[in-house]
Design a protein around this motif. Structure first.
Motif, PDB file in Angstrom:
ATOM      1  N   ALA A  22      -8.793  -8.550  -1.806  1.00 50.54           N
ATOM      2  CA  ALA A  22      -9.293  -7.299  -2.393  1.00 50.54           C
ATOM      3  C   ALA A  22      -8.126  -6.398  -2.772  1.00 50.54           C
ATOM      4  O   ALA A  22      -7.172  -6.254  -2.010  1.00 50.54           O
ATOM      5  CB  ALA A  22     -10.203  -6.585  -1.403  1.00 50.54           C
ATOM      6  N   VAL A  67      -7.252  -2.500  -4.030  1.00 49.41           N
ATOM      7  CA  VAL A  67      -7.656  -1.116  -4.266  1.00 49.41           C
ATOM      8  C   VAL A  67      -6.710  -0.530  -5.305  1.00 49.41           C
ATOM      9  O   VAL A  67      -5.486  -0.627  -5.158  1.00 49.41           O
ATOM     10  CB  VAL A  67      -7.562  -0.297  -2.964  1.00 49.41           C
ATOM     11  N   VAL A  83     -12.088  -1.030  -7.141  1.00 47.35           N
ATOM     12  CA  VAL A  83     -11.673  -2.177  -6.331  1.00 47.35           C
ATOM     13  C   VAL A  83     -11.872  -3.435  -7.165  1.00 47.35           C
ATOM     14  O   VAL A  83     -12.921  -3.597  -7.803  1.00 47.35           O
ATOM     15  CB  VAL A  83     -12.509  -2.282  -5.037  1.00 47.35           C
ATOM     16  N   TYR A 110     -10.436  -7.898  -7.468  1.00 47.34           N
ATOM     17  CA  TYR A 110      -9.991  -9.030  -6.644  1.00 47.34           C
ATOM     18  C   TYR A 110      -8.891  -9.793  -7.366  1.00 47.34           C
ATOM     19  O   TYR A 110      -8.904  -9.911  -8.598  1.00 47.34           O
ATOM     20  CB  TYR A 110     -11.186  -9.937  -6.297  1.00 47.34           C
ATOM     21  N   ARG A 160     -14.696 -12.414 -10.443  1.00 46.73           N
ATOM     22  CA  ARG A 160     -15.557 -13.312  -9.667  1.00 46.73           C
ATOM     23  C   ARG A 160     -16.802 -13.700 -10.453  1.00 46.73           C
ATOM     24  O   ARG A 160     -17.303 -14.813 -10.324  1.00 46.73           O
ATOM     25  CB  ARG A 160     -15.967 -12.630  -8.348  1.00 46.73           C
ATOM     26  N   ASN A 197       1.476  -2.510  -2.532  1.00 50.16           N
ATOM     27  CA  ASN A 197       1.648  -2.672  -1.082  1.00 50.16           C
ATOM     28  C   ASN A 197       0.602  -3.643  -0.516  1.00 50.16           C
ATOM     29  O   ASN A 197      -0.574  -3.555  -0.874  1.00 50.16           O
ATOM     30  CB  ASN A 197       1.443  -1.326  -0.361  1.00 50.16           C
ATOM     31  N   LEU A 198       1.027  -4.478   0.399  1.00 49.91           N
ATOM     32  CA  LEU A 198       0.090  -5.264   1.200  1.00 49.91           C
ATOM     33  C   LEU A 198      -0.306  -4.465   2.432  1.00 49.91           C
ATOM     34  O   LEU A 198       0.456  -3.616   2.899  1.00 49.91           O
ATOM     35  CB  LEU A 198       0.751  -6.568   1.664  1.00 49.91           C
ATOM     36  N   ASP A 199      -1.485  -4.790   2.970  1.00 46.26           N
ATOM     37  CA  ASP A 199      -1.826  -4.159   4.245  1.00 46.26           C
ATOM     38  C   ASP A 199      -1.281  -5.007   5.401  1.00 46.26           C
ATOM     39  O   ASP A 199      -0.629  -6.045   5.203  1.00 46.26           O
ATOM     40  CB  ASP A 199      -3.321  -3.857   4.362  1.00 46.26           C
ATOM     41  N   ASP A 229      -4.873  -9.006   3.943  1.00 50.33           N
ATOM     42  CA  ASP A 229      -6.152  -9.253   3.270  1.00 50.33           C
ATOM     43  C   ASP A 229      -6.589  -8.104   2.381  1.00 50.33           C
ATOM     44  O   ASP A 229      -7.735  -8.083   1.906  1.00 50.33           O
ATOM     45  CB  ASP A 229      -7.252  -9.643   4.255  1.00 50.33           C
ATOM     46  N   ALA A 230      -5.694  -7.151   2.132  1.00 49.93           N
ATOM     47  CA  ALA A 230      -5.975  -6.089   1.171  1.00 49.93           C
ATOM     48  C   ALA A 230      -4.668  -5.663   0.518  1.00 49.93           C
ATOM     49  O   ALA A 230      -3.595  -5.739   1.123  1.00 49.93           O
ATOM     50  CB  ALA A 230      -6.645  -4.899   1.841  1.00 49.93           C
ATOM     51  N   ILE A 231      -4.800  -5.229  -0.734  1.00 50.05           N
ATOM     52  CA  ILE A 231      -3.663  -4.804  -1.550  1.00 50.05           C
ATOM     53  C   ILE A 231      -3.962  -3.384  -2.034  1.00 50.05           C
ATOM     54  O   ILE A 231      -5.111  -3.069  -2.361  1.00 50.05           O
ATOM     55  CB  ILE A 231      -3.503  -5.744  -2.766  1.00 50.05           C
ATOM     56  N   LEU A 232      -2.923  -2.555  -2.074  1.00 52.57           N
ATOM     57  CA  LEU A 232      -3.051  -1.226  -2.682  1.00 52.57           C
ATOM     58  C   LEU A 232      -2.089  -1.165  -3.860  1.00 52.57           C
ATOM     59  O   LEU A 232      -0.879  -1.288  -3.676  1.00 52.57           O
ATOM     60  CB  LEU A 232      -2.716  -0.135  -1.656  1.00 52.57           C
ATOM     61  N   CYS A 264      -2.654   1.250   6.969  1.00 48.11           N
ATOM     62  CA  CYS A 264      -2.371  -0.185   7.081  1.00 48.11           C
ATOM     63  C   CYS A 264      -1.407  -0.644   5.985  1.00 48.11           C
ATOM     64  O   CYS A 264      -0.768  -1.691   6.120  1.00 48.11           O
ATOM     65  CB  CYS A 264      -3.676  -0.968   6.984  1.00 48.11           C
ATOM     66  N   PHE A 265      -1.301   0.118   4.913  1.00 50.45           N
ATOM     67  CA  PHE A 265      -0.424  -0.272   3.800  1.00 50.45           C
ATOM     68  C   PHE A 265       1.034   0.116   4.072  1.00 50.45           C
ATOM     69  O   PHE A 265       1.947  -0.486   3.524  1.00 50.45           O
ATOM     70  CB  PHE A 265      -0.942   0.321   2.489  1.00 50.45           C
ATOM     71  N   GLY A 310       2.025  -2.998   6.245  1.00 52.99           N
ATOM     72  CA  GLY A 310       2.289  -4.200   5.445  1.00 52.99           C
ATOM     73  C   GLY A 310       3.518  -4.044   4.576  1.00 52.99           C
ATOM     74  O   GLY A 310       4.352  -4.927   4.500  1.00 52.99           O
ATOM     75  N   GLY A 311       3.621  -2.906   3.937  1.00 53.96           N
ATOM     76  CA  GLY A 311       4.810  -2.588   3.171  1.00 53.96           C
ATOM     77  C   GLY A 311       4.748  -2.977   1.713  1.00 53.96           C
ATOM     78  O   GLY A 311       3.885  -3.735   1.283  1.00 53.96           O
ATOM     79  N   PRO A 312       5.711  -2.444   0.929  1.00 50.19           N
ATOM     80  CA  PRO A 312       5.716  -2.649  -0.514  1.00 50.19           C
ATOM     81  C   PRO A 312       6.337  -3.980  -0.919  1.00 50.19           C
ATOM     82  O   PRO A 312       7.163  -4.538  -0.202  1.00 50.19           O
ATOM     83  CB  PRO A 312       6.586  -1.495  -1.020  1.00 50.19           C
ATOM     84  N   LEU A 313       5.929  -4.476  -2.067  1.00 48.11           N
ATOM     85  CA  LEU A 313       6.605  -5.588  -2.735  1.00 48.11           C
ATOM     86  C   LEU A 313       7.243  -5.045  -4.007  1.00 48.11           C
ATOM     87  O   LEU A 313       6.736  -4.101  -4.613  1.00 48.11           O
ATOM     88  CB  LEU A 313       5.600  -6.686  -3.085  1.00 48.11           C
TER      89      LEU A 313
END
Lengths: 140, 140
Positions: free
Chosen positions: A35, A37, A49, A51, A71, A93-95, A99-102, B119-120, B123-126
């Motif tokens: 997912a 965001v 949101v 995917y 999807r 950014n990953l969480d 399992d989630a991306i910002l 939570c981001f 996880g941190g940035p890419l």
């Protein structure tokens, strides 16, 4: 607590496929998706949101434009290609558990295909019981 | 474009089960879940993403506290019960097609179980290629 990763610390190779070191940090669902965001970088509005599969992540990291995996249509979908409502990538950014991306973006025009700035303005609010901090929690 | 719904327009009955009119607006995944983005109501930080089934939605709407369904533990999970890091509900919006929820909250302390505010951050940035509007897009 995992060390905070600085975007400048590591060199990744996303030229052909998503770098395996990034892929390993993603926790995919049963469809191989994560997912994402999408947030306007300056106003901080949550726009929508979507995917992403590994290739959508790779394209989002490397092209300056947000790409999703649809999807419903089972195809890549680069936001703005038909509407002109492009999302320019500002940060990614990953969480904590992958399992989630910002993705912070600069959204041209409306993020929602219904014409509203965000998809949550289109869906609209539901009435809630509002919660409030206790006195003990006010300084935390 | 769907009419914008005012939270004060409709009276729902969530006393025993989630009101069927709300349930019908949700687009559940294969596990009966909807993704929920949790955002700090004043700073607009995106704190985390969790998942809700119908009963978690009902509890979140009616108790002032955010409740998730834990996919890994297969149980309800009320944020803050063990950590004290409570999420007090301020608003609740569905997105245009009912497969995502945006909950604005007042987060006590850290949202992430690793101890970071979001939570981001944990996880941190890419690293990304940053995209920029064209001249034509600057006024849109």
């Amino acid at each position: 607590m995992p060390a905070s990763r600085d975007a400048d610390d590591v060199q990744y190779n996303n030229s052909e496929i998503l770098d395996p070191r990034i892929r390993q940090r993603l926790k995919h669902d049963a469809q191989g998706l994560v997912a994402a965001v999408i947030q306007q970088y300056d106003s901080k509005e949550v726009l929508m949101v979507g995917y992403m599969n590994d290739e959508a992540v790779r394209r989002t990291l490397t092209t300056g434009r947000v790409t999703f995996w649809s999807r419903s249509r089972q195809e890549f979908w680069r936001k703005g290609d038909t509407s002109g409502h492009v999302q320019y990538v500002k940060s990614f950014n990953l969480d904590c558990d992958g399992d989630a991306i910002l993705v912070e973006v600069d959204q041209v025009g409306a993020a929602c295909h219904h014409g509203t700035r965000t998809c949550f303005l289109s869906g609209g609010p539901l009435p809630v019981v509002v919660g409030t901090r206790s006195d003990e929690e006010k300084s935390i």
